[in-house]
Design a protein around this motif. Sequence first.
Motif, PDB file in Angstrom:
ATOM      1  N   THR A  20      66.814  79.859 127.470  1.00  0.00           N
ATOM      2  CA  THR A  20      68.023  80.601 127.129  1.00  0.00           C
ATOM      3  C   THR A  20      67.795  81.880 126.336  1.00  0.00           C
ATOM      4  O   THR A  20      68.374  82.915 126.646  1.00  0.00           O
ATOM      5  CB  THR A  20      68.975  79.694 126.324  1.00  0.00           C
ATOM      6  OG1 THR A  20      68.258  79.135 125.207  1.00  0.00           O
ATOM      7  CG2 THR A  20      69.482  78.549 127.198  1.00  0.00           C
ATOM      8  N   SER A  21      66.965  81.813 125.294  1.00  0.00           N
ATOM      9  CA  SER A  21      66.881  82.964 124.397  1.00  0.00           C
ATOM     10  C   SER A  21      65.491  83.075 123.787  1.00  0.00           C
ATOM     11  O   SER A  21      64.679  82.152 123.862  1.00  0.00           O
ATOM     12  CB  SER A  21      67.926  82.859 123.278  1.00  0.00           C
ATOM     13  OG  SER A  21      67.691  81.702 122.502  1.00  0.00           O
ATOM     14  N   GLU A  22      65.253  84.215 123.159  1.00  0.00           N
ATOM     15  CA  GLU A  22      63.963  84.483 122.521  1.00  0.00           C
ATOM     16  C   GLU A  22      63.734  83.535 121.342  1.00  0.00           C
ATOM     17  O   GLU A  22      64.651  83.213 120.587  1.00  0.00           O
ATOM     18  CB  GLU A  22      63.956  85.931 122.015  1.00  0.00           C
ATOM     19  CG  GLU A  22      62.582  86.460 121.679  1.00  0.00           C
ATOM     20  CD  GLU A  22      61.837  86.990 122.899  1.00  0.00           C
ATOM     21  OE1 GLU A  22      60.667  87.358 122.745  1.00  0.00           O
ATOM     22  OE2 GLU A  22      62.429  87.032 123.999  1.00  0.00           O
ATOM     23  N   ARG A  23      62.499  83.082 121.201  1.00  0.00           N
ATOM     24  CA  ARG A  23      62.147  82.241 120.061  1.00  0.00           C
ATOM     25  C   ARG A  23      62.079  83.073 118.781  1.00  0.00           C
ATOM     26  O   ARG A  23      61.733  84.250 118.824  1.00  0.00           O
ATOM     27  CB  ARG A  23      60.784  81.575 120.268  1.00  0.00           C
ATOM     28  CG  ARG A  23      60.769  80.482 121.316  1.00  0.00           C
ATOM     29  CD  ARG A  23      59.415  79.824 121.370  1.00  0.00           C
ATOM     30  NE  ARG A  23      59.349  78.816 122.406  1.00  0.00           N
ATOM     31  CZ  ARG A  23      59.735  77.552 122.255  1.00  0.00           C
ATOM     32  NH1 ARG A  23      60.210  77.156 121.088  1.00  0.00           N
ATOM     33  NH2 ARG A  23      59.638  76.685 123.255  1.00  0.00           N
ATOM     34  N   VAL A  24      62.375  82.445 117.663  1.00  0.00           N
ATOM     35  CA  VAL A  24      62.134  83.060 116.365  1.00  0.00           C
ATOM     36  C   VAL A  24      60.676  82.786 116.006  1.00  0.00           C
ATOM     37  O   VAL A  24      60.231  81.641 115.993  1.00  0.00           O
ATOM     38  CB  VAL A  24      63.065  82.465 115.286  1.00  0.00           C
ATOM     39  CG1 VAL A  24      62.720  83.046 113.923  1.00  0.00           C
ATOM     40  CG2 VAL A  24      64.523  82.741 115.640  1.00  0.00           C
ATOM     41  N   LEU A  25      59.913  83.841 115.765  1.00  0.00           N
ATOM     42  CA  LEU A  25      58.486  83.680 115.486  1.00  0.00           C
ATOM     43  C   LEU A  25      58.277  83.140 114.077  1.00  0.00           C
ATOM     44  O   LEU A  25      58.855  83.637 113.113  1.00  0.00           O
ATOM     45  CB  LEU A  25      57.760  85.017 115.650  1.00  0.00           C
ATOM     46  CG  LEU A  25      57.805  85.637 117.047  1.00  0.00           C
ATOM     47  CD1 LEU A  25      56.994  86.934 117.073  1.00  0.00           C
ATOM     48  CD2 LEU A  25      57.275  84.662 118.092  1.00  0.00           C
ATOM     49  N   ASN A  26      57.445  82.121 113.967  1.00  0.00           N
ATOM     50  CA  ASN A  26      57.111  81.547 112.667  1.00  0.00           C
ATOM     51  C   ASN A  26      55.949  82.307 112.037  1.00  0.00           C
ATOM     52  O   ASN A  26      55.170  82.973 112.721  1.00  0.00           O
ATOM     53  CB  ASN A  26      56.738  80.070 112.830  1.00  0.00           C
ATOM     54  CG  ASN A  26      57.909  79.234 113.304  1.00  0.00           C
ATOM     55  OD1 ASN A  26      58.934  79.143 112.633  1.00  0.00           O
ATOM     56  ND2 ASN A  26      57.767  78.631 114.475  1.00  0.00           N
ATOM     57  N   THR A  27      55.814  82.189 110.732  1.00  0.00           N
ATOM     58  CA  THR A  27      54.729  82.876 110.043  1.00  0.00           C
ATOM     59  C   THR A  27      53.393  82.225 110.392  1.00  0.00           C
ATOM     60  O   THR A  27      53.334  81.063 110.826  1.00  0.00           O
ATOM     61  CB  THR A  27      54.916  82.818 108.514  1.00  0.00           C
ATOM     62  OG1 THR A  27      54.793  81.446 108.077  1.00  0.00           O
ATOM     63  CG2 THR A  27      56.283  83.364 108.115  1.00  0.00           C
ATOM     64  N   LYS A  28      52.311  82.954 110.184  1.00  0.00           N
ATOM     65  CA  LYS A  28      50.977  82.417 110.451  1.00  0.00           C
ATOM     66  C   LYS A  28      50.689  81.207 109.586  1.00  0.00           C
ATOM     67  O   LYS A  28      50.016  80.265 110.018  1.00  0.00           O
ATOM     68  CB  LYS A  28      49.928  83.504 110.226  1.00  0.00           C
ATOM     69  CG  LYS A  28      49.995  84.646 111.238  1.00  0.00           C
ATOM     70  CD  LYS A  28      48.903  85.673 110.981  1.00  0.00           C
ATOM     71  CE  LYS A  28      48.966  86.795 112.025  1.00  0.00           C
ATOM     72  NZ  LYS A  28      47.908  87.817 111.802  1.00  0.00           N
ATOM     73  N   GLU A  29      51.194  81.222 108.352  1.00  0.00           N
ATOM     74  CA  GLU A  29      50.955  80.102 107.450  1.00  0.00           C
ATOM     75  C   GLU A  29      51.640  78.835 107.958  1.00  0.00           C
ATOM     76  O   GLU A  29      51.046  77.749 107.941  1.00  0.00           O
ATOM     77  CB  GLU A  29      51.469  80.441 106.042  1.00  0.00           C
ATOM     78  CG  GLU A  29      50.677  81.521 105.307  1.00  0.00           C
ATOM     79  CD  GLU A  29      50.948  82.931 105.834  1.00  0.00           C
ATOM     80  OE1 GLU A  29      50.114  83.821 105.571  1.00  0.00           O
ATOM     81  OE2 GLU A  29      52.000  83.126 106.500  1.00  0.00           O
ATOM     82  N   VAL A  30      52.879  78.976 108.418  1.00  0.00           N
ATOM     83  CA  VAL A  30      53.613  77.822 108.940  1.00  0.00           C
ATOM     84  C   VAL A  30      52.938  77.290 110.195  1.00  0.00           C
ATOM     85  O   VAL A  30      52.740  76.070 110.358  1.00  0.00           O
ATOM     86  CB  VAL A  30      55.086  78.195 109.231  1.00  0.00           C
ATOM     87  CG1 VAL A  30      55.760  77.117 110.069  1.00  0.00           C
ATOM     88  CG2 VAL A  30      55.841  78.400 107.933  1.00  0.00           C
ATOM     89  N   VAL A  31      52.563  78.196 111.100  1.00  0.00           N
ATOM     90  CA  VAL A  31      51.910  77.774 112.339  1.00  0.00           C
ATOM     91  C   VAL A  31      50.604  77.048 112.035  1.00  0.00           C
ATOM     92  O   VAL A  31      50.273  76.028 112.651  1.00  0.00           O
ATOM     93  CB  VAL A  31      51.661  78.979 113.265  1.00  0.00           C
ATOM     94  CG1 VAL A  31      50.792  78.577 114.461  1.00  0.00           C
ATOM     95  CG2 VAL A  31      52.992  79.539 113.756  1.00  0.00           C
ATOM     96  N   SER A  32      49.850  77.543 111.065  1.00  0.00           N
ATOM     97  CA  SER A  32      48.592  76.903 110.694  1.00  0.00           C
ATOM     98  C   SER A  32      48.822  75.480 110.191  1.00  0.00           C
ATOM     99  O   SER A  32      48.072  74.553 110.533  1.00  0.00           O
ATOM    100  CB  SER A  32      47.888  77.736 109.621  1.00  0.00           C
ATOM    101  OG  SER A  32      46.688  77.117 109.207  1.00  0.00           O
ATOM    102  N   GLU A  33      49.855  75.293 109.383  1.00  0.00           N
ATOM    103  CA  GLU A  33      50.183  73.953 108.892  1.00  0.00           C
ATOM    104  C   GLU A  33      50.561  73.035 110.046  1.00  0.00           C
ATOM    105  O   GLU A  33      50.151  71.873 110.085  1.00  0.00           O
ATOM    106  CB  GLU A  33      51.337  74.029 107.891  1.00  0.00           C
ATOM    107  CG  GLU A  33      50.972  74.681 106.562  1.00  0.00           C
ATOM    108  CD  GLU A  33      52.172  74.794 105.641  1.00  0.00           C
ATOM    109  OE1 GLU A  33      53.249  74.253 106.009  1.00  0.00           O
ATOM    110  OE2 GLU A  33      52.050  75.413 104.570  1.00  0.00           O
TER     111      GLU A  33
END
Length: 440
Positions: free
Chosen positions: A99-112
Amino acid sequence: MSTASPVLSRQANDPSFPNIWQELKWRGLVHVSTDEATLEEALAGDPITYYCGFDPTAASLHLGHLVQLLLLRRLQLAGHKPLGLVGGSTGLIGDPRQTSERVLNTKEVVSEWVESLGNQVSNYLSFDGDNAARMVNNLDWTGGLSALDFLRDIGKHFRVGTMIKKEIVAKRLNSEEGISYTEFSYQILQGLDYLNLHRDYDCVLQTGGSDQWGNLTSGTELVRKVEGQHVHAIGTPLITNADGTKFGKSEGNAIWLNPEMCSPYTFYQFWLNTADADVADRLKVFTFLTRDEIAEYQQKVETEPFRREAQRRLAWEVTSLVHGEEQTQKVIDASAAIFGGGELEGIDEDTLTAVGTELNHVVLPATDDHSIIDLLVKSELVGSKSEARRTVKDGGAYVNNVKITDEAQSFGSNQALHGRHLLVRRGKKNMAMVSLESEV
């Protein structure tokens, strides 16, 4: 990591099938694939290396991912070598949504989340023996890749005309919001994963949901163009209920594999509430029961559906797989106690709190004592105080499984389970949870 888990050590493929491919087909796990005859031959031969990727778009995997995790495990039990990939780089980009564009998470959050998901994936695979599983992170081969090298070495093998024909991309292009170049490029990154795993591990099979087929074939095509090798892909069907509704949600919420995001009690109840029309298919996909065993349960569904034996076995198997046998037994004991079949005092507070989420749940001040009449009314088990009095007089009022015969009897923290919770019941099955909370 080892196979010490009693659940892992008990798992086995069904020996009544001539090969693993035929079992996967029977279980309904193959919606689409590359050349079926060649793939069946490959899976029936010497061990091959295969992989499935999991993007860290949340702190936990959910039931949709469990289909892939169990497919990885079934192939490993057949002697093949699994790679569990967690997308440290693709998780920074985000697979295009419908449906729509994702909200990009921060590198720190993605790493966790990479670490969290990696631990979860590891729970479903064996890291011992000749076909021990291995975990990989695609940030390892993309983190140092320059934009120029990416475009020159990888991007040149992709044709825009082909890319825009992919189902999700085409749908997004025709929407008002469109699609960003970032998400449009996702399929190239996933193709790069397959190429690197083929080069480094001789990986020749990728699995994923059928809604990912465009991304899966991006990888097979890239390997063919760059390496001149034909590799394989399997797309599993999207699981739906017999009535056409989406599988994997309860009360509109996703069923997560992390117990902190979805309690074992809620998880068990989800499976226990499986419809008769769906239970045989769920046993095929989510358990290691043989087809003879599943046929027996299907017969029980048809002849004695009120016993719900198939649902109970399904709930036991999947909850044990995800949360362990000890926790599953705790949940079963708690369920029995709630309906008067055991001691409520033995239920731990986390499970009791989870029970509250499944019932009508009200919060009242801990500073006050509350009469049985107020508890029945405020928990909405009755519609009025006069009805509450009749319920008490007729012997139908219970607090913490104790029958209340005095309509003036009051309850506070001293009578509450763990000092906070009162399980209020009218009759045999109408229940509510009252939690006593102090004002902050």
